[in-house]
Design a protein around this motif. Structure first.
Motif, short mmCIF file in Angstrom:
data_model
loop_
_atom_site.label_atom_id
_atom_site.label_comp_id
_atom_site.label_asym_id
_atom_site.label_seq_id
_atom_site.Cartn_x
_atom_site.Cartn_y
_atom_site.Cartn_z
N GLN A 49 1.07 -0.83 0.28
CA GLN A 49 0.11 -0.18 -0.17
C GLN A 49 0.84 1.15 -0.29
OE1 GLN A 49 -3.26 -0.02 3.00
NE2 GLN A 49 -4.08 1.43 2.59
N SER A 50 0.72 2.12 -0.96
CA SER A 50 1.11 3.41 -0.87
C SER A 50 0.00 4.81 -0.93
CB SER A 50 2.14 3.29 -2.15
OG SER A 50 1.34 4.32 -3.09
N ARG A 51 1.10 5.99 -0.04
CA ARG A 51 -0.09 6.80 -0.20
C ARG A 51 0.68 8.10 -1.01
NH1 ARG A 51 -4.22 9.83 2.75
NH2 ARG A 51 -4.00 11.52 3.12
N SER A 52 0.51 8.80 -1.93
CA SER A 52 1.27 10.49 -2.39
C SER A 52 -0.07 11.27 -2.35
CB SER A 52 1.04 9.12 -4.46
OG SER A 52 2.11 7.89 -3.93
N THR A 53 1.23 12.40 -3.34
CA THR A 53 -0.27 13.20 -3.36
C THR A 53 0.06 13.03 -5.23
OG1 THR A 53 2.08 14.71 -3.22
CG2 THR A 53 0.85 14.58 -1.46
N TYR A 54 -0.48 15.06 -5.28
CA TYR A 54 -1.41 14.61 -6.67
C TYR A 54 0.23 14.85 -7.46
CZ TYR A 54 -2.46 17.62 -10.68
OH TYR A 54 -2.04 17.97 -12.43
N GLY A 55 -0.08 14.43 -8.71
CA GLY A 55 1.49 14.58 -9.57
C GLY A 55 2.22 13.60 -9.66
N VAL A 56 2.77 12.60 -8.43
CA VAL A 56 3.73 11.88 -8.44
C VAL A 56 3.37 10.92 -9.25
CG1 VAL A 56 4.14 10.06 -6.75
CG2 VAL A 56 3.49 11.75 -5.29
N ILE A 57 4.52 10.47 -10.21
CA ILE A 57 4.89 9.40 -10.99
C ILE A 57 5.95 8.43 -10.52
CG2 ILE A 57 5.44 8.33 -13.24
CD1 ILE A 57 5.17 10.73 -13.99
N ARG A 58 5.12 7.03 -9.61
CA ARG A 58 5.69 6.20 -9.82
C ARG A 58 5.90 4.91 -11.18
NH1 ARG A 58 6.52 5.68 -3.76
NH2 ARG A 58 4.96 6.90 -2.32
N GLY A 59 6.56 4.42 -10.45
CA GLY A 59 7.12 3.80 -12.14
C GLY A 59 8.45 4.13 -12.98
N LEU A 60 8.42 3.15 -14.23
CA LEU A 60 8.04 1.46 -14.07
C LEU A 60 8.19 0.67 -14.10
CD1 LEU A 60 6.95 3.04 -18.45
CD2 LEU A 60 4.91 2.31 -16.40
N HIS A 61 8.41 -0.02 -13.18
CA HIS A 61 8.74 -1.16 -12.62
C HIS A 61 7.99 -2.67 -12.69
CE1 HIS A 61 9.08 2.14 -8.97
NE2 HIS A 61 9.40 2.18 -9.79
N VAL A 126 -4.98 13.33 -3.07
CA VAL A 126 -3.84 12.59 -2.23
C VAL A 126 -4.75 11.02 -3.62
CG1 VAL A 126 -4.12 11.74 -0.16
CG2 VAL A 126 -4.30 14.00 -1.05
N ALA A 127 -4.33 9.72 -2.97
CA ALA A 127 -4.83 8.56 -3.55
C ALA A 127 -3.55 7.68 -3.06
CB ALA A 127 -4.18 8.46 -5.12
N GLU A 128 -4.30 6.55 -2.11
CA GLU A 128 -3.38 5.17 -1.40
C GLU A 128 -3.90 3.96 -2.49
OE1 GLU A 128 -4.68 4.26 2.30
OE2 GLU A 128 -4.74 6.63 2.85
N VAL A 129 -3.19 3.72 -2.69
CA VAL A 129 -3.51 2.33 -4.07
C VAL A 129 -2.24 1.26 -2.93
CG1 VAL A 129 -2.38 1.87 -5.91
CG2 VAL A 129 -2.16 3.97 -6.06
N MET A 130 -4.09 0.45 -3.12
CA MET A 130 -2.95 -1.18 -2.30
C MET A 130 -3.11 -2.02 -4.05
SD MET A 130 -5.47 -2.96 -0.05
CE MET A 130 -4.63 -5.14 -0.07
N TYR A 131 -2.11 -2.85 -3.47
CA TYR A 131 -1.75 -4.17 -5.43
C TYR A 131 -1.37 -5.47 -4.00
CZ TYR A 131 3.25 -2.48 -5.58
OH TYR A 131 4.35 -2.02 -4.91
#
Length: 186
Positions: A49-61, A126-131
């Motif tokens: 699970q991650s929490r990020s703010t507007y504009g965050v790009i995570r990846g490409l992993h 804000v976004a919380e992502v779970m995978y």
């Protein structure tokens, strides 16, 4: 069937049946029988699970064998643009990009088989992502592709001058130079 074909072999969108009433809502985010009925037999071993703010790009992993991962991704809070690149040599969608908005409101999930590079951008404040992952994290087997590789032409749905990208992700190689042992097994 609650699965939508994306046109990419093995890559599926899951739209759960949501039960709403005056108390709120309920849905099954994962049911082994339902996923198995769609041919998804992966045994998930790790939730992230991650929490990020507007504009965050995570990846490409992605991770390479023997720690290659399939993932089931959803947004618990806010909205993201979930992005994958098919890196399976011989796949009819090799080198192509697929993206979808996943949000707390639409409750869609993306099942990503091994052999895809994965990332997301945050579209809400804000976004919380779970995978869920079907293989454990392995730093040694972790690789990636540069998020703004011109050859991929990914529209992250945010102004790139406002993008917040980790130092680790800024130095990833372009697609043409990435570590890639994946072969498509149609």
């Amino acid at each position: 069937m609650p699965f939508i074909d994306t046109g990419f072999p093995g890559l599926l969108v899951f739209e759960p049946m949501v039960f709403d009433d005056s108390r709120g809502f309920f849905y099954e985010a994962y049911n082994q029988k339902i996923f198995g009925g769609a041919g998804i037999e992966n045994q998930f071993v790790q939730d992230n699970q991650s929490r990020s703010t507007y504009g965050v790009i995570r990846g490409l992993h992605y991770q390479v064998p023997p720690f290659a991962q399939a993932k089931l991704v959803r947004a618990l809070v806010g909205s993201i643009l979930d992005v994958v690149v098919d890196i399976r040599k011989g796949s009819p969608t090799y080198g192509k990009v697929y993206s979808i908005e996943l949000s707390a409101d639409n409750k869609k999930q993306l099942f990503i088989p091994a052999g895809f590079a994965h990332g997301f951008s945050v579209l809400s404040d804000v976004a919380e992502v779970m995978y869920k992952c079907d293989q454990f994290y392995s730093k040694v087997n972790e690789h990636g592709i540069l998020y703004n590789d011109p050859a991929l032409q990914i529209d992250w749905k945010i102004p790139l001058e406002q993008a917040i990208v980790s130092e680790k992700d800024i130095i990833l190689p372009v697609f043409a130079n990435c570590v890639n042992p994946f072969e498509f097994n149609g």
